[in-house]
Scaffold this active site. Structure first.
Site, PDB file in Angstrom:
ATOM      1  N   GLN A 160       7.026   5.659   3.210  1.00  0.00           N
ATOM      2  CA  GLN A 160       6.885   4.357   3.875  1.00  0.00           C
ATOM      3  C   GLN A 160       7.599   3.262   3.064  1.00  0.00           C
ATOM      4  O   GLN A 160       7.435   3.165   1.851  1.00  0.00           O
ATOM      5  CB  GLN A 160       5.388   4.026   4.036  1.00  0.00           C
ATOM      6  CG  GLN A 160       5.088   2.759   4.826  1.00  0.00           C
ATOM      7  CD  GLN A 160       5.496   2.821   6.290  1.00  0.00           C
ATOM      8  OE1 GLN A 160       5.571   3.889   6.886  1.00  0.00           O
ATOM      9  NE2 GLN A 160       5.780   1.679   6.882  1.00  0.00           N
TER      10      GLN A 160
ATOM     11  N   ASP B 252      12.783  10.176   9.265  1.00  0.00           N
ATOM     12  CA  ASP B 252      13.112   8.764   9.447  1.00  0.00           C
ATOM     13  C   ASP B 252      14.580   8.590   9.834  1.00  0.00           C
ATOM     14  O   ASP B 252      14.976   7.524  10.308  1.00  0.00           O
ATOM     15  CB  ASP B 252      12.868   7.991   8.135  1.00  0.00           C
ATOM     16  CG  ASP B 252      11.560   7.222   8.144  1.00  0.00           C
ATOM     17  OD1 ASP B 252      11.119   6.810   9.229  1.00  0.00           O
ATOM     18  OD2 ASP B 252      10.986   7.041   7.050  1.00  0.00           O
TER      19      ASP B 252
ATOM     20  N   LYS C 123       0.321   6.506  12.017  1.00  0.00           N
ATOM     21  CA  LYS C 123       1.188   7.684  12.048  1.00  0.00           C
ATOM     22  C   LYS C 123       0.361   8.947  11.809  1.00  0.00           C
ATOM     23  O   LYS C 123       0.505   9.938  12.530  1.00  0.00           O
ATOM     24  CB  LYS C 123       2.294   7.571  10.977  1.00  0.00           C
ATOM     25  CG  LYS C 123       3.350   6.525  11.324  1.00  0.00           C
ATOM     26  CD  LYS C 123       4.289   6.234  10.161  1.00  0.00           C
ATOM     27  CE  LYS C 123       5.226   5.088  10.486  1.00  0.00           C
ATOM     28  NZ  LYS C 123       6.098   4.679   9.383  1.00  0.00           N
TER      29      LYS C 123
HETATM   30  N1  GUN Z   1       8.782   0.479   7.236  1.00  0.00           N
HETATM   31  C1  GUN Z   1       8.988  -0.203   8.380  1.00  0.00           C
HETATM   32  N2  GUN Z   1       9.496   0.613   9.339  1.00  0.00           N
HETATM   33  C2  GUN Z   1       9.608   1.835   8.772  1.00  0.00           C
HETATM   34  C3  GUN Z   1      10.066   3.088   9.260  1.00  0.00           C
HETATM   35  O1  GUN Z   1      10.491   3.247  10.401  1.00  0.00           O
HETATM   36  N3  GUN Z   1      10.028   4.117   8.363  1.00  0.00           N
HETATM   37  C4  GUN Z   1       9.588   3.958   7.081  1.00  0.00           C
HETATM   38  N4  GUN Z   1       9.606   5.021   6.283  1.00  0.00           N
HETATM   39  N5  GUN Z   1       9.158   2.803   6.605  1.00  0.00           N
HETATM   40  C5  GUN Z   1       9.163   1.749   7.450  1.00  0.00           C
END
Ligand code: GUN
Length: 293
Positions: A98, A121, A54
């Protein structure tokens, strides 16, 4: 017959270029460089790898990264304090914490503490509610990515028989809502669903997000259907580790009309959709029209 393979990697590269151009336009025309804070707690290897991807994508698109790596024993109060600071920082347009979080931290409380306008998100209850109400919202990145991939096959989803297998808050629930907002006829299947193979066989659009390696078999798929595989599962075969989806790809490709591969399908698009959401959040906060991506 062999299905069209939906090339998520190529589509993601196209979208990434468009996002970079739009970012450059915002910087030049408005002096606005979108910034995203990414918070990682602990050292879960999968989370570390996602966060690294990311941050890399963010920098490549010309956005400003704010990376926070905190130890696994970080307390809830400390994380809430950091989010409060980021909520108040005008250089930070998006905040991503995350998941999963360590046990001592209440995930719902953390998500609810993020400013909904910075919730890239799309997990905050306000954004989830806005999506359900058909109002403009920040929508979770994976469902946005899935819809973009689906739209390369189907110009319109009006009246299409769609089956969503999985009802997680991250993918299944919001994706079923996204499809419903496109006027698809949506069925949601989950752990307790009976007669899953028969349900699958009726679906013109089959989306799967259950985290179960190659669970969906080729003979369950309606001939000519579009199959979107969100799964990312690590398996070891003959001592070799590889990544497979929730759908048995080699079987699906013989029956489906179009199918996403794993890897190289939904995954690469999801990361670019995080950039799209960051652009959207930045424009919204600056009172500018939504970005052209
Ligand atoms: N963990 C797995 N997928 C995601 C996501 O799309 N966003 C976040 N913040 N954590 C994750």
């Amino acid at each position: 017959m062999s299905a069209r393979i939906i090339d998520g990697k190529a589509l993601a590269a196209e979208l990434r270029a468009a996002v970079a151009a739009e970012t450059q336009r915002l910087v030049t025309a408005h002096g606005l460089q979108p910034g995203l804070a990414v918070v990682l707690i602990g050292d879960n290897p999968a989370s570390k790898s996602y966060v690294a991807s990311k941050s890399r994508a963010l920098v490549e698109a010309g956005m400003r990264p704010f990376d926070f790596k905190l130890p696994a024993e970080t307390g809830e109060a400390e994380l809430l304090g950091l989010i409060k600071k980021l909520n108040g920082d005008s250089a930070v347009n998006g905040i991503l914490v995350q998941l999963p979080l360590p046990r001592q931290i209440n995930t719902s409380r953390i998500i609810a503490s993020i400013d909904p306008d910075k919730d890239v998100d799309g997990f905050h209850p306000l954004n989830a509610g806005r999506l359900m109400s058909g109002l403009p919202a920040l929508v979770p990145c994976t469902p946005v990515a899935c819809l973009k991939l689906i739209k390369t096959v189907h110009e319109s989803l009006v009246g299409i028989d769609a089956l969503m297998v999985g009802r997680s808050h991250i993918v299944g629930n919001p994706l079923s809502q996204v499809l419903l907002n496109e006027n698809a006829t949506v069925t949601v299947a989950h752990t307790f669903t009976r007669h899953l193979p028969e349900l699958c066989r009726r679906a013109e659009l089959l989306c799967v997000a259950i985290g179960c390696a190659e669970f969906i078999r080729g003979e369950w798929i309606k001939p000519g259907a579009t199959v979107i595989d969100v799964g990312i599962n690590r398996v070891t075969v003959d001592g070799k580790s590889r990544i497979v989806g929730d759908v048995n790809f080699s079987e699906a490709v013989e029956v489906a009309g179009a199918v996403t591969p794993v890897p190289g399908g939904v995954g690469p698009m999801t990361i670019v959709c995080l950039l799209v959401n960051t652009l959207r959040a930045a424009c919204m906060q600056a009172g500018l029209p939504p970005p052209a991506v």
